[in-house]
Enzyme design. Sequence first.
Site, PDB file in Angstrom:
ATOM      1  CG  HIS A 126      -0.771   6.066   9.521  1.00  0.00           C
ATOM      2  ND1 HIS A 126      -2.004   5.702   9.235  1.00  0.00           N
ATOM      3  CD2 HIS A 126      -0.638   7.063   9.363  1.00  0.00           C
ATOM      4  CE1 HIS A 126      -2.694   6.634   8.848  1.00  0.00           C
ATOM      5  NE2 HIS A 126      -1.906   7.590   8.746  1.00  0.00           N
ATOM      6  CG  HIS A 177      -1.970   0.974   1.386  1.00  0.00           C
ATOM      7  ND1 HIS A 177      -3.345   0.717   1.623  1.00  0.00           N
ATOM      8  CD2 HIS A 177      -1.724   2.259   1.119  1.00  0.00           C
ATOM      9  CE1 HIS A 177      -3.862   1.712   1.583  1.00  0.00           C
ATOM     10  NE2 HIS A 177      -2.936   2.810   1.105  1.00  0.00           N
ATOM     11  CD  GLU A 199      -2.618  11.593   8.574  1.00  0.00           C
ATOM     12  OE1 GLU A 199      -3.838  10.929   8.197  1.00  0.00           O
ATOM     13  OE2 GLU A 199      -1.516  11.019   8.377  1.00  0.00           O
ATOM     14  CG  HIS A 207      -4.727   8.013  12.365  1.00  0.00           C
ATOM     15  ND1 HIS A 207      -3.609   8.658  12.813  1.00  0.00           N
ATOM     16  CD2 HIS A 207      -5.064   8.396  11.260  1.00  0.00           C
ATOM     17  CE1 HIS A 207      -2.841   9.112  11.888  1.00  0.00           C
ATOM     18  NE2 HIS A 207      -3.814   8.972  10.727  1.00  0.00           N
ATOM     19  CG  HIS A 221      -6.734  10.960  12.686  1.00  0.00           C
ATOM     20  ND1 HIS A 221      -7.048  10.311  11.748  1.00  0.00           N
ATOM     21  CD2 HIS A 221      -7.646  10.553  13.853  1.00  0.00           C
ATOM     22  CE1 HIS A 221      -8.098  10.004  11.857  1.00  0.00           C
ATOM     23  NE2 HIS A 221      -8.437  10.024  13.200  1.00  0.00           N
ATOM     24  CE1 TYR A 262     -10.530   7.483   2.993  1.00  0.00           C
ATOM     25  CE2 TYR A 262     -10.646   7.113   5.483  1.00  0.00           C
ATOM     26  CZ  TYR A 262      -9.966   7.128   4.243  1.00  0.00           C
ATOM     27  OH  TYR A 262      -8.498   7.175   4.399  1.00  0.00           O
TER      28      TYR A 262
END
Length: 441
Positions: free
Chosen positions: A335, A292, A341, A371, A365, A350
């Site tokens: 992460h 990813h 963010e 999160h 975050h 989402y």
Amino acid sequence: MTSFSTPDPYTYHNGFNSHFESESIPNSLPVACNSPQKPPLGLYAEKLSGSAFTAPRHSNKQTWLYRILPSASHIPFTLQTSTRSFSTEKLTPLPNQLRWDPFDINKSATFLTGLQLVAGAGDIPTKNGIGIYIYSCGQSMPETEAFYSADGDMLIVPQEGDLDVRTELGRIYVRPSEILVIPRGIRYNVALPTGQARGYILESFTPQHFELPELGPIGSNGLANPRDFQIPKADYVDSQETHTVITKFAGAFYEAKQNHSPFDVVSWHGNYYPFKYDLGRFNTIGTISYDHPDPSIFTVLTVPSSLPGTAIADFVVFPPRWLVGENTFRPPWYHRNCMSEFMGLIKGGYDAKASGFNPGGASLHNVMAGHGPDAETAEKASECPLNPAKVGEGSLAFMFESVFMVGVTDWGVQKCGKVQEDYNVESWTGVKRRFEVPKKE
């Protein structure tokens, strides 16, 4: 690609970070000399500088305006004591994850009076920091009113309702799924052609401006392409009515009166201008094998800092896209980030959240706050067949990312009444424990 049933009522120049020239009356631009002794048509020449005069050529932002009367022609600005001042807002950095339900729409407010500071960082007078706002409104600004921010560049993300924006350099029509950037100092008026409106704003106080990110190994094509940005064409107003010019200066609001329109620019040329972009034209990049990639591959615009690869602010978008990675946990991994963010949702759902994150809402975050996908999404992603799948169909989420540790206002934490008190508990305490110690033979 985003498609709209209503054609755009205005025409534009297409491109980004290029020099443009625009005339609403033929031959109103002077030839060769930018500030001739007598400009054509009895106009006044006025230079609008978005960077220091001696900034390097590649980052120098200047536009020449040819207008009926100079913008200096007004009575002195006075402080608006009847309205709020963002300069007195206390910003409290919080380590906890925050999420907001959709913000209410203030139907009696205009774009300007319905502006609320949610979060931010830094210091405006030293040109260092950002502000994150929600706008909610049900009334058009009076036609004789104009606003500009002396504090920074504003990136406007409509979530509900169209905006008909008249700027000094021309008119721009902006719908949800499009964004609008209005650089520091440019005056504008916002009308609501479709009724009530709500959206998000990221303001950068720094001298740097929003620009396209470097593509690096991606090569010459991908992400947001310069040709898809739209810049207004000159469209002047000749009026001798009394107009009110409102400025946000060091976070406080001031107003001044003048007997001519702030939008009396007949022609202009330069590379400092407002622009819009249709997010449906964003060319997503992703893996076609495994793993990813970092979310930086979704960056539309960035405000770079002096540290290479580190942004004062990034604007990142998550449009519908195909996932094909093999042997891969496909949602965003869990992460902790040295950046903060702030996320918003324009429409749909989402893909990293099963519920609770709704259009018109937001989440924050902060720096190093852990999160990632909620428990339900993580479980599904860990067990589902890894066939090619399209995610985000009918959805559009975005993120304001910043190197700053972001503080939240009292309105954002308490007065708005939209904070989801159990966000982190409901999202992550239900994550299953899977650890197994290998048995000794």
